[in-house]
Enzyme design. Structure first.
Site, PDB file in Angstrom:
ATOM      1  N   ARG A  45      11.890  -7.045   3.426  1.00 50.24           N
ATOM      2  CA  ARG A  45      11.929  -5.583   3.248  1.00 50.24           C
ATOM      3  C   ARG A  45      13.032  -4.952   4.099  1.00 50.24           C
ATOM      4  NH1 ARG A  45       6.279  -2.543   3.609  1.00 50.24           N
ATOM      5  NH2 ARG A  45       6.383  -2.990   5.834  1.00 50.24           N
ATOM      6  N   ARG A  55      -8.396   1.298   9.971  1.00 54.92           N
ATOM      7  CA  ARG A  55      -7.959  -0.090  10.129  1.00 54.92           C
ATOM      8  C   ARG A  55      -8.941  -0.882  10.971  1.00 54.92           C
ATOM      9  NH1 ARG A  55      -2.119   0.749   9.493  1.00 54.92           N
ATOM     10  NH2 ARG A  55      -1.005  -1.205   9.359  1.00 54.92           N
ATOM     11  N   ARG A 102      12.659  -2.899   9.656  1.00 51.82           N
ATOM     12  CA  ARG A 102      11.712  -2.268  10.577  1.00 51.82           C
ATOM     13  C   ARG A 102      11.367  -3.259  11.691  1.00 51.82           C
ATOM     14  NH1 ARG A 102       6.795   0.119   7.003  1.00 51.82           N
ATOM     15  NH2 ARG A 102       5.677  -0.923   8.662  1.00 51.82           N
ATOM     16  N   ARG A 146       0.841  -8.826  13.221  1.00 55.15           N
ATOM     17  CA  ARG A 146       0.206  -7.855  12.306  1.00 55.15           C
ATOM     18  C   ARG A 146      -0.824  -8.531  11.403  1.00 55.15           C
ATOM     19  NH1 ARG A 146       5.074  -5.133   9.391  1.00 55.15           N
ATOM     20  NH2 ARG A 146       3.549  -3.766   8.412  1.00 55.15           N
ATOM     21  N   LYS A 194       0.830  -1.216   0.000  1.00 55.13           N
ATOM     22  CA  LYS A 194       0.000   0.000   0.000  1.00 55.13           C
ATOM     23  C   LYS A 194       0.867   1.269   0.000  1.00 55.13           C
ATOM     24  CE  LYS A 194      -2.245  -0.844   3.837  1.00 55.13           C
ATOM     25  NZ  LYS A 194      -1.670  -2.151   4.223  1.00 55.13           N
TER      26      LYS A 194
END
Ligand code: AMP
Length: 252
Positions: free
Chosen positions: A162, A123, A195, A206, A45
């Protein structure tokens, strides 16, 4: 393929730092797009918002970015923000009341001349209802809610590979978009890091939080006639082209 950079801080200062900060440049569009991006963590996103903001001239409003800026801030944080960052580090959702206070305080950004792309908000159903009431009271309407779809296996691979630059925030991926030199940013030579919420233990939390709290938003926006599903497979540019085609069809 080149790395995605995040926008310079000053051009969305009012969003990242709060309403007392002034944006250096304010985009203008004749017929502004006011979008929400939905999708599990890792569907891309943020990358899509970064590409779409140039194509649509809209402002990228990411709640996750506000928390990340706060976590690097050298100023004293409010008690609510300190608690919020604890949730974020665990990969858990920050409580609705804290997120909502932050968004309501920045409601001026919803009037941005270029429109907006909300990324990571809402969310939960509670947040979506609060947003709907705020939009009505501000006499604004959402144009569409883009729902990026990707199988779970691909999501986990994307998140765990990532890497982000400590200095300029460029995003790389160990296999899909590797840096030229391992551990170093191609753009500014900064150190790449993972991260905290991309670590395997946080990724699971998550994804569970997404299934429990965010997936019901698909139904919520479907019933409002705003939902626009887009397959999140392929390169970022391909996904962005697909999104633009679907958006164009919506306005035809
Ligand atoms: P993101 O960059 O959107 O994945 O957000 C990073 C983290 O910030 C999330 O895992 C949450 O801990 C927190 N966060 C961001 N936006 C929200 C939101 N709308 N509601 C609750 N928590 C959020």
């Amino acid at each position: 393929m080149t790395a995605m950079t995040s926008e310079s801080k000053s051009s969305r200062a009012a969003w990242l730092q709060g309403p007392s900060a002034k944006c250096e440049t304010v985009p203008e569009a004749e017929n502004p797009w006011r979008l929400v991006l939905l999708g599990a963590p890792g569907v891309g996103k943020g990358t899509q918002a970064d590409l779409l903001k140039h194509r649509l001239r809209a402002c990228h409003l990411s709640t996750g970015d506000v928390f990340r800026v706060a976590s690097r801030s050298e100023c004293e944080l409010s008690p609510a923000m300190k608690v919020a960052l604890e949730y974020m580090r665990r990969g858990d959702l920050v409580p609705d009341s804290t997120v909502w206070d932050m968004v309501r305080e920045r409601s001026g950004c919803l009037h941005c001349g270029g429109g907006f792309i909300l990324d990571g908000f809402p969310r939960t159903i509670g947040q979506a209802e609060s947003l709907r009431r705020l939009m009505v009271s501000e006499k604004l309407t959402l144009t569409a809610v883009v729902n990026y779809e990707l199988p779970v296996g691909a999501i986990v691979a994307r998140l765990s590979g990532r890497r982000t630059c400590e200095k300029c925030k460029s995003v790389f991926h160990l296999t899909e978009m590797p840096p030229k030199v391992e551990g170093k940013c191609d753009r500014c030579d900064g150190k790449l890091y993972q991260r905290e919420d991309d670590r395997p233990e946080s990724v699971k939390v998550r994804l569970d939080a997404y299934d429990r709290s965010t997936a019901p938003l698909i139904d919520f926006y479907q019933k409002l006639g705003l939902l626009m599903p887009v397959a999140a497979e392929g390169s970022p540019e391909e996904i962005c082209d697909r999104t633009m085609t679907a958006l164009a069809a919506r306005r035809r």
